[in-house]
Design a protein around this motif. Structure first.
Motif, mmCIF file in Angstrom:
data_model
loop_
_atom_site.group_PDB
_atom_site.id
_atom_site.type_symbol
_atom_site.label_atom_id
_atom_site.label_comp_id
_atom_site.label_asym_id
_atom_site.label_seq_id
_atom_site.Cartn_x
_atom_site.Cartn_y
_atom_site.Cartn_z
ATOM 1 N N SER A 34 0.843 -1.205 0.000
ATOM 2 C CA SER A 34 0.000 0.000 0.000
ATOM 3 C C SER A 34 0.871 1.246 0.000
ATOM 4 O O SER A 34 0.672 2.164 -0.801
ATOM 5 C CB SER A 34 -0.884 0.035 1.249
ATOM 6 O OG SER A 34 -1.832 -0.975 1.201
ATOM 7 N N LEU A 35 1.858 1.262 0.895
ATOM 8 C CA LEU A 35 2.727 2.432 1.014
ATOM 9 C C LEU A 35 3.525 2.647 -0.268
ATOM 10 O O LEU A 35 3.663 3.778 -0.752
ATOM 11 C CB LEU A 35 3.676 2.239 2.210
ATOM 12 C CG LEU A 35 4.253 3.514 2.813
ATOM 13 C CD1 LEU A 35 3.150 4.462 3.263
ATOM 14 C CD2 LEU A 35 5.155 3.181 4.002
ATOM 15 N N LEU B 177 2.677 1.704 -3.266
ATOM 16 C CA LEU B 177 1.745 2.152 -4.307
ATOM 17 C C LEU B 177 1.459 3.650 -4.167
ATOM 18 O O LEU B 177 1.489 4.393 -5.150
ATOM 19 C CB LEU B 177 0.431 1.353 -4.197
ATOM 20 C CG LEU B 177 -0.697 1.723 -5.154
ATOM 21 C CD1 LEU B 177 -0.324 1.401 -6.596
ATOM 22 C CD2 LEU B 177 -1.973 0.995 -4.774
ATOM 23 N N ILE B 178 1.223 4.074 -2.934
ATOM 24 C CA ILE B 178 0.941 5.498 -2.678
ATOM 25 C C ILE B 178 2.136 6.345 -3.122
ATOM 26 O O ILE B 178 1.990 7.332 -3.845
ATOM 27 C CB ILE B 178 0.634 5.738 -1.170
ATOM 28 C CG1 ILE B 178 -0.700 5.089 -0.799
ATOM 29 C CG2 ILE B 178 0.620 7.220 -0.846
ATOM 30 C CD1 ILE B 178 -0.955 4.987 0.701
ATOM 31 N N MET C 220 2.433 6.411 -7.010
ATOM 32 C CA MET C 220 1.412 7.216 -7.682
ATOM 33 C C MET C 220 1.646 8.709 -7.444
ATOM 34 O O MET C 220 1.541 9.513 -8.356
ATOM 35 C CB MET C 220 0.007 6.826 -7.170
ATOM 36 C CG MET C 220 -0.461 5.489 -7.653
ATOM 37 S SD MET C 220 -0.723 5.463 -9.448
ATOM 38 C CE MET C 220 0.301 4.123 -9.934
ATOM 39 N N ILE C 221 1.989 9.072 -6.203
ATOM 40 C CA ILE C 221 2.236 10.489 -5.900
ATOM 41 C C ILE C 221 3.464 10.958 -6.691
ATOM 42 O O ILE C 221 3.477 12.048 -7.253
ATOM 43 C CB ILE C 221 2.390 10.716 -4.377
ATOM 44 C CG1 ILE C 221 1.027 10.530 -3.700
ATOM 45 C CG2 ILE C 221 2.957 12.102 -4.075
ATOM 46 C CD1 ILE C 221 1.026 10.660 -2.194
ATOM 47 N N GLN D 1 4.503 9.836 -9.565
ATOM 48 C CA GLN D 1 4.123 9.985 -10.980
ATOM 49 C C GLN D 1 3.320 11.261 -11.203
ATOM 50 O O GLN D 1 3.520 11.978 -12.169
ATOM 51 C CB GLN D 1 3.273 8.798 -11.421
ATOM 52 C CG GLN D 1 4.068 7.560 -11.705
ATOM 53 C CD GLN D 1 3.217 6.579 -12.518
ATOM 54 O OE1 GLN D 1 2.612 6.944 -13.504
ATOM 55 N NE2 GLN D 1 3.175 5.353 -12.069
ATOM 56 N N ALA D 2 2.389 11.511 -10.273
ATOM 57 C CA ALA D 2 1.525 12.687 -10.411
ATOM 58 C C ALA D 2 2.330 13.975 -10.325
ATOM 59 O O ALA D 2 2.059 14.941 -11.020
ATOM 60 C CB ALA D 2 0.449 12.669 -9.333
ATOM 61 N N LYS D 3 3.356 13.954 -9.488
ATOM 62 C CA LYS D 3 4.171 15.168 -9.305
ATOM 63 C C LYS D 3 4.913 15.546 -10.582
ATOM 64 O O LYS D 3 5.319 16.682 -10.755
ATOM 65 C CB LYS D 3 5.176 14.958 -8.171
ATOM 66 C CG LYS D 3 4.577 15.232 -6.803
ATOM 67 C CD LYS D 3 5.625 15.098 -5.741
ATOM 68 C CE LYS D 3 5.041 15.402 -4.370
ATOM 69 N NZ LYS D 3 5.952 14.976 -3.311
ATOM 70 N N SER E 115 3.611 15.507 -13.434
ATOM 71 C CA SER E 115 2.622 15.845 -14.452
ATOM 72 C C SER E 115 2.274 17.328 -14.449
ATOM 73 O O SER E 115 1.132 17.687 -14.281
ATOM 74 C CB SER E 115 1.353 15.040 -14.207
ATOM 75 O OG SER E 115 1.645 13.689 -14.207
ATOM 76 N N VAL F 89 -4.641 17.333 -16.356
ATOM 77 C CA VAL F 89 -4.495 17.453 -14.919
ATOM 78 C C VAL F 89 -4.102 18.884 -14.557
ATOM 79 O O VAL F 89 -3.492 19.576 -15.367
ATOM 80 C CB VAL F 89 -3.437 16.425 -14.436
ATOM 81 C CG1 VAL F 89 -2.073 16.716 -14.990
ATOM 82 C CG2 VAL F 89 -3.372 16.347 -12.937
ATOM 83 N N THR G 197 -2.327 20.845 -11.263
ATOM 84 C CA THR G 197 -1.769 20.754 -9.923
ATOM 85 C C THR G 197 -1.745 22.150 -9.296
ATOM 86 O O THR G 197 -1.886 23.158 -9.993
ATOM 87 C CB THR G 197 -0.330 20.216 -9.957
ATOM 88 O OG1 THR G 197 0.486 21.185 -10.633
ATOM 89 C CG2 THR G 197 -0.236 18.887 -10.673
#
Lengths: 95, 194
Positions: B10-11, B13-14, B17-18, B20-22, B24, B85, B87
């Motif tokens: 879980s950690l 994955l979090i 994903m964070i 990758q999003a950063k 973008s 997206v 941000t």
């Protein structure tokens, strides 16, 4: 030692991935979530609906260049749930 | 699959994903290249005019501003339709530069109407602020160094004659906008998705 129960809505690979992405950005559209999670369109739609049902995300439907566009953003309730979930798994990991 | 999601997974994955999003954020190299080239050409035109005793009445700056504003508006509208997206950093960068342009216009118009000479040094120092902050927000060192260069050369330009002031302005545009813009463009073409 008692461990905090994990939020079962968030304790799902795809839903957790969606929430993690939306925590990092203000809003992201369906294609952004599709590209980053690598999920199928159908599964992504189902999990977005579940997150919306529990009030963790807000879903806005609009048109972009004449095509329907779904934009998702995290709600304060979703953010709080996500923070609790992170604290809970850190508890399990002894951090 | 989900029943087997361990806290470690879980950690991980979090974090993934964070992370990758950063990465973008919106494409912005176009603006640095566009304005870097236009403002360099405007200064070259002004230096040539001054050297040959021709009064250019600021036409070069006017033309550069109009071309830059129109091209930026068209590009911005086109990119806006494509973006997937948004941000917080995107919004901060956008409003920072809009605020900077308003400040620049107010300074330029005020100085022009009141009959002051063009405050090139002040404008260079002012330009350092959004350049430096944008570099920090997108964690892009060439732009951070570009912002610092604007501050340094802007300060130096108060102590040199108009010819050198112009040369310093061109140097700061090349190293503060054009080169960072070119490097950023390469990275955007290779990495960015938004």
């Amino acid at each position: 030692m008692a461990f905090a129960p994990l939020d079962q809505v968030l304790h799902n690979q795809l839903r957790l991935a969606i929430m993690s992405l939306l925590v990092a950005v203000e809003e992201g559209d369906f294609n952004f979530l599709l590209e980053k999670t690598g999920a199928t369109r159908g599964n992504l739609s189902v999990q977005i609906s579940k997150l919306k049902e529990v009030g963790y995300i807000e879903v806005k439907k609009a048109f972009k260049e004449n095509y329907p566009n779904t934009v998702c953003s995290i709600t304060p309730k979703g953010l709080s749930a996500f923070e609790h979930y992170v604290q809970a798994i850190k508890g399990y990991l002894g951090q | 699959m989900d029943a087997n999601l361990t806290p470690e997974q879980s950690l991980k994955l979090i974090e993934s994903m964070i992370g990758q999003a950063k990465r973008s954020f919106h494409r912005m190299s176009f603006y640095f290249l566009l304005w870097g080239v236009l403002l360099t050409l405007a200064m070259v035109a002004q230096l040539f005019s001054a050297q040959f005793g021709i009064s250019d009445r600021g036409y070069g700056w006017g033309a550069a501003s109009i071309v830059g504003a129109v091209a930026s508006a068209i590009y911005g509208a086109r990119e806006g339709r494509r973006e997937q997206v948004e941000t917080m950093a995107d919004r901060v960068v956008m409003w920072l530069w809009i605020g900077f342009v308003i400040t620049l216009l107010a300074t330029g118009i005020g100085a022009g109407v009141a009959g002051y000479s063009t405050p090139v040094g002040s404008i260079m120092i002012l330009t350092g602020l959004p350049t430096f902050v944008t570099g920090q927000l997108i964690r892009f060192k060439p732009l951070i160094l570009g912002g610092v260069l604007f501050w340094v050369l802007g300060t130096v330009s108060f102590f040199v004659d108009p010819l050198w002031m112009g040369i310093l302005h061109i140097v700061s545009m090349v190293f503060g906008y054009i080169i960072p813009g070119s490097i950023l463009k390469q990275q955007e073409n290779g990495l960015r998705t938004a």
